[in-house]
Design an enzyme around this catalytic site. Structure first.
Site, PDB file in Angstrom:
ATOM      1  N   CYS A   1      -1.823   8.030  -2.430  1.00 26.51           N
ATOM      2  CA  CYS A   1      -1.886   8.125  -0.969  1.00 26.51           C
ATOM      3  C   CYS A   1      -2.771   9.263  -0.473  1.00 26.51           C
ATOM      4  O   CYS A   1      -3.659   9.065   0.368  1.00 26.51           O
ATOM      5  CB  CYS A   1      -0.480   8.226  -0.380  1.00 26.51           C
ATOM      6  SG  CYS A   1       0.430   9.731  -0.824  1.00 26.51           S
TER       7      CYS A   1
ATOM      8  N   HIS B   1       4.368  11.204   1.427  1.00 29.99           N
ATOM      9  CA  HIS B   1       3.445  10.074   1.612  1.00 29.99           C
ATOM     10  C   HIS B   1       2.626  10.286   2.877  1.00 29.99           C
ATOM     11  O   HIS B   1       3.071  10.947   3.818  1.00 29.99           O
ATOM     12  CB  HIS B   1       4.224   8.754   1.704  1.00 29.99           C
ATOM     13  CG  HIS B   1       3.332   7.545   1.614  1.00 29.99           C
ATOM     14  ND1 HIS B   1       2.728   7.156   0.446  1.00 29.99           N
ATOM     15  CD2 HIS B   1       2.910   6.665   2.565  1.00 29.99           C
ATOM     16  CE1 HIS B   1       1.998   6.079   0.659  1.00 29.99           C
ATOM     17  NE2 HIS B   1       2.084   5.774   1.942  1.00 29.99           N
TER      18      HIS B   1
ATOM     19  N   HIS C   1      -3.155   2.623   4.029  1.00 32.14           N
ATOM     20  CA  HIS C   1      -2.605   3.581   3.057  1.00 32.14           C
ATOM     21  C   HIS C   1      -2.531   2.967   1.673  1.00 32.14           C
ATOM     22  O   HIS C   1      -2.632   1.747   1.502  1.00 32.14           O
ATOM     23  CB  HIS C   1      -1.226   4.075   3.506  1.00 32.14           C
ATOM     24  CG  HIS C   1      -0.146   3.047   3.408  1.00 32.14           C
ATOM     25  ND1 HIS C   1       1.144   3.335   3.001  1.00 32.14           N
ATOM     26  CD2 HIS C   1      -0.131   1.705   3.659  1.00 32.14           C
ATOM     27  CE1 HIS C   1       1.898   2.260   3.023  1.00 32.14           C
ATOM     28  NE2 HIS C   1       1.152   1.255   3.415  1.00 32.14           N
TER      29      HIS C   1
END
Length: 384
Positions: free
Chosen positions: A299, A347, A359
């Site tokens: 990420c 994240h 993402h």
């Protein structure tokens, strides 16, 4: 005789049936014993529900995400420390070369004195590892030229600097060893969490997997609904802001006052366009923990690479990226902003507008567009 024969037959039958009776009794006793043991044994743990499996798997992936950021941090620190160690070792080598060069110069002075028949202690002075031990001998120093004295002083300075560099390099190597140990630990933590998650999923039946997929669809649908609501609110807000700007422009035109500029907004929008253009080009590439491209990403590796395409250097981890730029509320998000998730900030995604983001989700998934409401939002920042 016949009567005697008939008398023996029943006795024979008795002997053949007796073992069977004994065996049956033993079997019944065994069954009774097994039944008693089963009744007293600890009951087996009930199989978790699909909802519980979903929560457990999600938690494991999140924990793996946290461990991935720890891995990224340790890897970054290790690379930085490795570079520092290399620089220090190179500097130490240069110091040693310079020291040897000065030592050779002192040696040439000693050789010259020897050829001219000068006193031996002077030669010893020049060739000594530590000429300082002779500095207090005024008679000897008086025999040295200013050039020779400077050579000795330079030698002493370079000795100290070379020793200091060696000490610094040694300490830096120790730090590097610690960083590499942390790197190995974080890597093991990621692998452990992912293995546990895969193990849970592998034990599901086809029917259970179908039910899990249905729960996932419901979760995605709810996240999408929230994204659409945010998009509607943002559209209304943008419309109101544009109307206010138009009204202000009319008033400024009537009064002859030049209209205010929007250079800052347009500059950010230009960068954001490059960020999103890069991010869209990565859609479909696999998530791989610790990866920074170009064939796969985690990420924060994706967000770092996307903003790099716009000329902005972001730190490697989510924990550092969240500290860069200006905090913004979810309602005020603009394309290009970074949205962070979970309380541990494990994240991150790139906001693309309309409540959606691009993402790199988790192992086993590819880079994709998704609602920002798919996970609990921690907060958002505008990097530039």
């Amino acid at each position: 005789m016949p009567a005697l024969a008939s008398h023996r037959k029943p006795r024979t039958r008795v002997r053949t049936t007796t073992p069977a009776v004994g065996l049956t009794t033993a079997a019944l006793a065994s069954v009774t014993l097994l039944s008693t043991q089963s009744a007293t044994a600890a009951p087996a743990e009930p199989k978790p529900s699909i909802e519980e499996v979903q929560k457990k798997v999600d938690a494991l992936y999140r924990q793996a995400g946290t461990a991935t950021q720890q891995y990224n941090k340790a890897k970054s620190a290790s690379a930085e420390q490795r570079s520092k160690v290399d620089a220090l070792l190179e500097a130490a080598a240069k110091r040693a070369d310079k020291l040897n060069e000065t030592r050779r110069e002192l040696g040439s002075y000693a050789a010259a004195q020897y050829r001219t028949g000068a006193i031996a202690p002077t030669a010893t002075f020049f060739l000594a590892d530590d000429p300082q031990s002779y500095f207090d001998q005024d008679q000897l120093m008086a025999r040295m030229t200013s050039q020779q004295q400077k050579a000795v002083a330079d030698f002493r300075t370079q000795q100290k600097e070379a020793a200091a560099k060696r000490v610094e390099a040694t300490k830096s190597l120790e730090t590097l060893t610690e960083s590499q140990a942390s790197l190995r630990t974080s890597k093991q933590q990621v692998q452990t969490k992912l293995t546990e998650a895969r193990s849970l999923l592998s034990k599901l039946t086809a029917e259970e997997k179908a039910r899990l997929a249905e729960l996932e669809r419901k979760k995605e649908a709810e996240a999408k609904r929230k994204a659409e609501e945010l998009a509607r609110q943002q559209a209304e807000k943008a419309k109101a802001e544009q109307a206010a700007k138009d009204e202000a422009a009319k008033e400024e035109a009537g009064s002859g006052t030049p209209a205010g500029g929007t250079g800052s907004d347009s500059g950010y929008a230009s960068k954001a366009e490059k960020v999103l253009s890069f991010a869209r080009a990565q859609i479909g590439k696999p998530y791989v923990w610790g990866a920074t491209g170009p064939s796969s990403y985690d990420c924060s590796g994706l967000t770092q690479a996307a903003w790099k395409a716009a000329g902005v250097d972001l730190p490697r981890t989510t924990w550092d990226q969240v500290e860069v730029g200006t905090r913004v509320a979810t309602a005020d998000l603009k394309p290009g902003d970074l949205v962070f998730f979970y309380d541990d900030i494990s994240h991150v995604g790139i906001y693309k507008g309309d409540g959606m983001m691009i993402h790199a989700p988790k192992p086993g998934a590819n880079v994709r567009e998704e609602s920002i409401y798919y996970m609990p939002i921690y907060g958002s920042v505008r990097p530039a």
